[in-house]
Design a protein around this motif. Structure first.
Motif, PDB file in Angstrom:
ATOM      1  N   VAL A  58     -27.397  78.458  -9.139  1.00 13.80           N
ATOM      2  CA  VAL A  58     -27.393  79.737  -8.439  1.00 13.80           C
ATOM      3  C   VAL A  58     -27.370  79.455  -6.937  1.00 13.80           C
ATOM      4  O   VAL A  58     -27.888  78.438  -6.480  1.00 13.80           O
ATOM      5  N   LYS A  59     -26.756  80.367  -6.207  1.00  3.75           N
ATOM      6  CA  LYS A  59     -26.751  80.278  -4.745  1.00  3.75           C
ATOM      7  C   LYS A  59     -27.264  81.606  -4.212  1.00  3.75           C
ATOM      8  O   LYS A  59     -26.812  82.671  -4.633  1.00  3.75           O
ATOM      9  N   GLN A  60     -28.244  81.530  -3.317  1.00  2.00           N
ATOM     10  CA  GLN A  60     -28.800  82.759  -2.773  1.00  2.00           C
ATOM     11  C   GLN A  60     -29.326  82.538  -1.358  1.00  2.00           C
ATOM     12  O   GLN A  60     -29.552  81.399  -0.932  1.00  2.00           O
ATOM     13  N   PHE A  61     -29.512  83.634  -0.659  1.00  4.71           N
ATOM     14  CA  PHE A  61     -30.044  83.584   0.700  1.00  4.71           C
ATOM     15  C   PHE A  61     -31.552  83.413   0.638  1.00  4.71           C
ATOM     16  O   PHE A  61     -32.261  84.172  -0.026  1.00  4.71           O
ATOM     17  N   ARG A  62     -32.056  82.394   1.350  1.00  4.86           N
ATOM     18  CA  ARG A  62     -33.485  82.124   1.401  1.00  4.86           C
ATOM     19  C   ARG A  62     -33.979  82.335   2.835  1.00  4.86           C
ATOM     20  O   ARG A  62     -33.673  81.542   3.730  1.00  4.86           O
ATOM     21  N   PRO A  63     -34.741  83.407   3.075  1.00  6.80           N
ATOM     22  CA  PRO A  63     -35.193  83.706   4.436  1.00  6.80           C
ATOM     23  C   PRO A  63     -35.957  82.562   5.098  1.00  6.80           C
ATOM     24  O   PRO A  63     -35.809  82.337   6.310  1.00  6.80           O
ATOM     25  N   ALA A  64     -36.785  81.840   4.326  1.00  9.31           N
ATOM     26  CA  ALA A  64     -37.559  80.751   4.922  1.00  9.31           C
ATOM     27  C   ALA A  64     -36.649  79.645   5.438  1.00  9.31           C
ATOM     28  O   ALA A  64     -36.889  79.062   6.508  1.00  9.31           O
ATOM     29  N   VAL A  65     -35.595  79.345   4.685  1.00  5.69           N
ATOM     30  CA  VAL A  65     -34.629  78.344   5.137  1.00  5.69           C
ATOM     31  C   VAL A  65     -33.903  78.854   6.373  1.00  5.69           C
ATOM     32  O   VAL A  65     -33.702  78.121   7.343  1.00  5.69           O
ATOM     33  N   TYR A  66     -33.540  80.112   6.349  1.00  6.05           N
ATOM     34  CA  TYR A  66     -32.831  80.710   7.480  1.00  6.05           C
ATOM     35  C   TYR A  66     -33.672  80.647   8.759  1.00  6.05           C
ATOM     36  O   TYR A  66     -33.169  80.292   9.829  1.00  6.05           O
ATOM     37  N   ILE A  67     -34.951  80.986   8.659  1.00  9.50           N
ATOM     38  CA  ILE A  67     -35.829  80.974   9.841  1.00  9.50           C
ATOM     39  C   ILE A  67     -35.976  79.558  10.385  1.00  9.50           C
ATOM     40  O   ILE A  67     -36.025  79.338  11.603  1.00  9.50           O
ATOM     41  N   LEU A  91     -28.115  80.108   3.084  1.00 13.86           N
ATOM     42  CA  LEU A  91     -27.705  80.039   1.680  1.00 13.86           C
ATOM     43  C   LEU A  91     -28.108  78.690   1.086  1.00 13.86           C
ATOM     44  O   LEU A  91     -27.882  77.635   1.683  1.00 13.86           O
ATOM     45  N   VAL A  92     -28.692  78.740  -0.114  1.00 14.62           N
ATOM     46  CA  VAL A  92     -29.223  77.541  -0.754  1.00 14.62           C
ATOM     47  C   VAL A  92     -28.729  77.461  -2.193  1.00 14.62           C
ATOM     48  O   VAL A  92     -28.735  78.461  -2.915  1.00 14.62           O
ATOM     49  N   TYR A  93     -28.315  76.266  -2.598  1.00 19.30           N
ATOM     50  CA  TYR A  93     -27.979  75.996  -3.997  1.00 19.30           C
ATOM     51  C   TYR A  93     -29.249  75.589  -4.726  1.00 19.30           C
ATOM     52  O   TYR A  93     -29.990  74.718  -4.262  1.00 19.30           O
ATOM     53  N   GLU A  94     -29.502  76.216  -5.879  1.00 14.35           N
ATOM     54  CA  GLU A  94     -30.735  75.956  -6.608  1.00 14.35           C
ATOM     55  C   GLU A  94     -30.486  75.952  -8.117  1.00 14.35           C
ATOM     56  O   GLU A  94     -29.452  76.439  -8.596  1.00 14.35           O
ATOM     57  N   LEU A  95     -31.457  75.442  -8.842  1.00 13.68           N
ATOM     58  CA  LEU A  95     -31.484  75.627 -10.279  1.00 13.68           C
ATOM     59  C   LEU A  95     -31.919  77.055 -10.578  1.00 13.68           C
ATOM     60  O   LEU A  95     -32.624  77.682  -9.779  1.00 13.68           O
ATOM     61  N   CYS A  96     -31.501  77.565 -11.702  1.00 14.90           N
ATOM     62  CA  CYS A  96     -32.037  78.835 -12.182  1.00 14.90           C
ATOM     63  C   CYS A  96     -33.556  78.703 -12.289  1.00 14.90           C
ATOM     64  O   CYS A  96     -34.063  77.677 -12.750  1.00 14.90           O
ATOM     65  N   ALA A  97     -34.292  79.723 -11.854  1.00 15.16           N
ATOM     66  CA  ALA A  97     -35.752  79.612 -11.839  1.00 15.16           C
ATOM     67  C   ALA A  97     -36.395  80.989 -11.817  1.00 15.16           C
ATOM     68  O   ALA A  97     -35.735  82.000 -11.573  1.00 15.16           O
ATOM     69  N   GLY A  98     -37.699  81.012 -12.044  1.00 13.14           N
ATOM     70  CA  GLY A  98     -38.443  82.262 -11.982  1.00 13.14           C
ATOM     71  C   GLY A  98     -39.937  82.007 -12.020  1.00 13.14           C
ATOM     72  O   GLY A  98     -40.393  80.926 -12.405  1.00 13.14           O
ATOM     73  N   ILE A  99     -40.693  82.996 -11.594  1.00 14.57           N
ATOM     74  CA  ILE A  99     -42.147  82.856 -11.578  1.00 14.57           C
ATOM     75  C   ILE A  99     -42.740  83.198 -12.939  1.00 14.57           C
ATOM     76  O   ILE A  99     -42.143  83.939 -13.735  1.00 14.57           O
ATOM     77  N   VAL A 100     -43.908  82.641 -13.205  1.00 11.46           N
ATOM     78  CA  VAL A 100     -44.632  82.920 -14.447  1.00 11.46           C
ATOM     79  C   VAL A 100     -45.513  84.138 -14.195  1.00 11.46           C
ATOM     80  O   VAL A 100     -46.613  84.036 -13.668  1.00 11.46           O
ATOM     81  N   ASP A 101     -44.983  85.306 -14.564  1.00  9.40           N
ATOM     82  CA  ASP A 101     -45.719  86.551 -14.328  1.00  9.40           C
ATOM     83  C   ASP A 101     -45.723  87.454 -15.553  1.00  9.40           C
ATOM     84  O   ASP A 101     -45.977  88.649 -15.454  1.00  9.40           O
ATOM     85  N   GLU A 190     -27.486  72.627   1.487  1.00 11.13           N
ATOM     86  CA  GLU A 190     -28.890  73.034   1.394  1.00 11.13           C
ATOM     87  C   GLU A 190     -29.298  73.155  -0.072  1.00 11.13           C
ATOM     88  O   GLU A 190     -28.645  73.863  -0.860  1.00 11.13           O
ATOM     89  N   LYS A 191     -30.381  72.457  -0.425  1.00 13.25           N
ATOM     90  CA  LYS A 191     -30.855  72.457  -1.816  1.00 13.25           C
ATOM     91  C   LYS A 191     -32.304  72.004  -1.850  1.00 13.25           C
ATOM     92  O   LYS A 191     -32.748  71.260  -0.953  1.00 13.25           O
ATOM     93  N   PRO A 192     -33.096  72.407  -2.841  1.00 12.85           N
ATOM     94  CA  PRO A 192     -34.478  71.935  -2.971  1.00 12.85           C
ATOM     95  C   PRO A 192     -34.538  70.596  -3.695  1.00 12.85           C
ATOM     96  O   PRO A 192     -33.600  70.206  -4.407  1.00 12.85           O
ATOM     97  N   VAL A 193     -35.659  69.940  -3.558  1.00 18.78           N
ATOM     98  CA  VAL A 193     -35.816  68.617  -4.159  1.00 18.78           C
ATOM     99  C   VAL A 193     -35.789  68.696  -5.691  1.00 18.78           C
ATOM    100  O   VAL A 193     -35.380  67.736  -6.358  1.00 18.78           O
ATOM    101  N   GLY A 194     -36.193  69.840  -6.259  1.00 19.41           N
ATOM    102  CA  GLY A 194     -36.183  69.975  -7.710  1.00 19.41           C
ATOM    103  C   GLY A 194     -34.796  69.848  -8.300  1.00 19.41           C
ATOM    104  O   GLY A 194     -34.616  69.328  -9.408  1.00 19.41           O
ATOM    105  N   LEU A 195     -33.782  70.318  -7.579  1.00 19.43           N
ATOM    106  CA  LEU A 195     -32.406  70.190  -8.047  1.00 19.43           C
ATOM    107  C   LEU A 195     -31.996  68.714  -8.060  1.00 19.43           C
ATOM    108  O   LEU A 195     -31.378  68.239  -9.020  1.00 19.43           O
ATOM    109  N   ILE A 196     -32.343  67.997  -7.007  1.00 28.18           N
ATOM    110  CA  ILE A 196     -32.022  66.571  -6.949  1.00 28.18           C
ATOM    111  C   ILE A 196     -32.699  65.838  -8.096  1.00 28.18           C
ATOM    112  O   ILE A 196     -32.075  65.014  -8.780  1.00 28.18           O
TER     113      ILE A 196
END
Length: 212
Positions: A58-67, A91-101, A190-196
């Motif tokens: 997935v690719k999405q806009f991440r405000p924290a990365v942008y700032i 914009l960041v490339y990531e694995l599909c993910a979600g919170i445990v809620d 741009e990508k998180p370490v979890g994807l790597i």
């Protein structure tokens, strides 16, 4: 998705997802203070479409990365000049993910996220748990479960894209497995370490081994 405007930073006074707090403690007789953030545990899924041998991301806009990008461009005030710092920098490339809620199994949450974000209806039998790790150990210390999902084109039932009612804007992208290690180590992407980690795990434990 990257047409960003009217960007400003304001004080956080209340949040349903992020709860900052402070820990006071003694370590070997020395008094210490540590600031932390309470957030949800999460799941993340490496989706492998075996019909075409691609990883589904997935690719999405991440405000924290942008700032952080804005700060590197000298924009450190309360407002950001979006002409100087265009939205695509967030914009960041990531694995599909979600919170445990939700009150269900973590693999069921992973199953729901794959459907919601990427449009694949995956049987639980096709979800393999890779490992469980701690994320943000200096700040959050939360758990993140990694899963590997084998999917086929026949399992694709929708376009995905996330939950529009929650304001999610997600683009589904595919990366060839053959090119995935190059993608993972490309510092310009741009990508998180979890994807790597997930890509490296696949090539270590799942990729067909050549016979020499």
């Amino acid at each position: 998705m990257d047409k960003i405007s009217s960007v400003s930073k304001v004080e956080l006074t209340n949040s349903d997802f992020v709860k900052p707090f402070r820990i006071l403690y003694e370590q070997d007789g020395t008094k210490k203070i540590w600031d932390c953030i309470k957030i949800h545990d999460s799941v993340t899924i490496l989706i492998h479409n075996v019909s075409r041998d691609v990883f589904v991301l997935v690719k999405q806009f991440r405000p924290a990365v942008y700032i952080n990008q804005a700060a590197s461009h000298g924009e450190t005030g309360s407002e950001v000049n979006t002409e100087k710092v265009p939205g695509h920098l967030g914009l960041v490339y990531e694995l599909c993910a979600g919170i445990v809620d939700k009150n269900c199994g973590w693999n069921e949450i992973a199953q729901m996220e794959v459907l919601e974000e990427c449009g694949y209806q995956v049987p639980l039998s096709c979800l393999e748990e890779i490992t469980l790790a701690r994320g943000g150990t200096g700040v959050t210390g939360t758990k993140q479960a990694f899963y590997y999902a084998r999917v086929t084109d026949d399992m694709k039932v929708s376009a995905g894209g996330g939950n529009v009612d929650e304001g999610e804007m997600i683009e589904v992208v595919e990366i060839s497995v053959a090119e995935s290690l190059t993608f993972a180590m490309d510092q310009s992407i741009e990508k998180p370490v979890g994807l790597i980690f997930a890509f490296l795990w696949y090539h270590q434990y799942k990729a067909p081994k050549s016979i020499s």
